[in-house]
Design a protein around this motif. Structure first.
Motif, mmCIF file in Angstrom:
data_model
loop_
_atom_site.group_PDB
_atom_site.id
_atom_site.type_symbol
_atom_site.label_atom_id
_atom_site.label_comp_id
_atom_site.label_asym_id
_atom_site.label_seq_id
_atom_site.Cartn_x
_atom_site.Cartn_y
_atom_site.Cartn_z
ATOM 1 N N UNK A 13 -3.873 -2.103 -3.112
ATOM 2 C CA UNK A 13 -4.560 -2.149 -4.875
ATOM 3 C C UNK A 13 -3.660 -2.475 -5.585
ATOM 4 N N UNK A 14 -2.295 -2.216 -4.486
ATOM 5 C CA UNK A 14 -1.205 -2.406 -5.883
ATOM 6 C C UNK A 14 -1.539 -4.103 -5.627
ATOM 7 N N UNK A 108 3.748 -2.043 -7.468
ATOM 8 C CA UNK A 108 3.962 -0.959 -6.792
ATOM 9 C C UNK A 108 2.625 0.370 -7.073
ATOM 10 N N UNK A 109 2.787 1.328 -6.068
ATOM 11 C CA UNK A 109 1.778 2.011 -6.170
ATOM 12 C C UNK A 109 2.695 3.212 -5.975
ATOM 13 N N UNK A 118 6.376 4.026 -6.553
ATOM 14 C CA UNK A 118 6.724 3.265 -4.840
ATOM 15 C C UNK A 118 7.609 1.965 -4.957
ATOM 16 N N UNK A 119 8.559 2.029 -5.104
ATOM 17 C CA UNK A 119 8.750 0.384 -5.423
ATOM 18 C C UNK A 119 9.064 -0.015 -3.542
ATOM 19 N N UNK A 138 2.190 -1.661 -12.345
ATOM 20 C CA UNK A 138 1.954 -0.670 -11.349
ATOM 21 C C UNK A 138 0.115 -0.053 -10.510
ATOM 22 N N UNK A 139 -0.272 0.745 -9.640
ATOM 23 C CA UNK A 139 -1.990 0.735 -9.345
ATOM 24 C C UNK A 139 -1.296 2.198 -9.138
#
Length: 293
Positions: A13-14, A108-109, A118-119, A138-139
């Motif tokens: 998804x990200x 990134x999530x 979170x990278x 961002x996702x």
């Protein structure tokens, strides 16, 4: 080699949120969009399994970018979408892809609660070693309301160090504002004297003098850039306290946050820097990391 807006795509998804943002960026810049899908070699034990072998892995690896390209072409008509599939280690491949990117975009999530974003290790490795700008998008959960939907009229935010201003970083931020038809908010953080450490009460008059001097330094750095980009509305914020905190706060209303990373060609490896590291993990807008000497 022709310039492209390039995005690392692995089907998550990200990465799909990053691809959607990158498509919009490609349209703004009038450049093709390249989807880079990295196919890691299948470990030997897995390669021997009939249902999990390299052919099956390759089939799914090829399907991910093909379907993503179809969706992006439908959602962003007029954007030329290219696919590149490479075998290798993702961090190394994407760092290499950044050389021809304008820019390279990664996902990134979001974390639950107030944890920030979170990278992953691949993203951090690419940011730390790429010598071209890298944007982290961002996702969080459903990507139908990703940061790519943020109105482009929101300001671009630039983190500025007046002690070591860099033309590459400042120029990237001004050009990003021009592309979006947005204002540019320049954020500079400075520290008050450590009164408590010396057992002294705060001195408001001294703080005011220091604040005025810091604000004047920001204006002096930006003066030639205002002349070069007269159409850009520039807002200068020289604020006492940690620069990272102010940039994270400013990201809530930003279309893009631009920060720098000093290139260090040391055998001990590359470093991101504490301010940029904090912004990457906590800013809510996409973050562009611009490497500079």
């Amino acid at each position: 080699m022709p310039r492209t807006v390039t995005v690392g795509l692995d089907g998550s998804p990200e990465s799909r949120a990053a691809a959607d943002w990158a498509a919009r960026e490609a349209k703004l810049r009038g450049l093709p969009l390249k989807l880079v899908n990295v196919w890691e070699p299948v470990p030997e034990p897995i390669a021997q399994a009939p249902l999990l072998g390299p052919e099956t892995h390759q089939h799914w690896s090829e399907r991910v970018p093909r379907e993503a390209a179809e969706e992006l072409r439908a959602a962003h008509p007029g954007v030329d979408v290219l696919i590149e599939q490479v075998t290798g280690r993702p961090a190394e491949v994407l760092t290499g892809a950044a050389k021809d990117a304008e820019p390279l975009v990664l996902g990134s999530r979001g974390l639950s609660g107030v944890g920030g974003f979170m990278v992953g290790s691949v993203g951090l490795a690419v940011v730390a070693h790429a010598e071209r700008p890298v944007v982290l998008v961002r996702a969080q959960g459903d990507t139908s309301g990703t940061d790519s939907d943020v109105p482009p009229s929101r300001p671009v935010v630039l983190g500025l160090d007046t002690g070591a201003p860099d033309d590459t970083l400042i120029g990237f931020a001004f050009e990003a504002a021009v592309l979006r038809g947005a204002s540019l908010r320049v954020v500079h953080g400075w520290n008050e004297p450590p009164y408590i450490a010396y057992g002294m009460p705060p001195d408001p008059e001294l703080n005011a003098q220091l604040g005025a001097a810091e604000a004047a330094a920001v204006s002096e750095v930006l003066r030639p850039w205002r002349q070069k980009f007269p159409a850009v509305d520039v807002v200068e914020d020289s604020l006492s306290g940690k620069a990272a905190n102010h940039l994270v706060d400013a990201s809530a209303e930003a279309s893009l946050v631009v920060v720098g990373r000093r290139i260090r060609r040391s055998p001990l490896g590359a470093h991101i820097g504490p301010v940029t590291h904090a912004v990457l993990h906590h800013a809510t807008a996409p973050v562009a990391v611009v490497p500079h000497d």
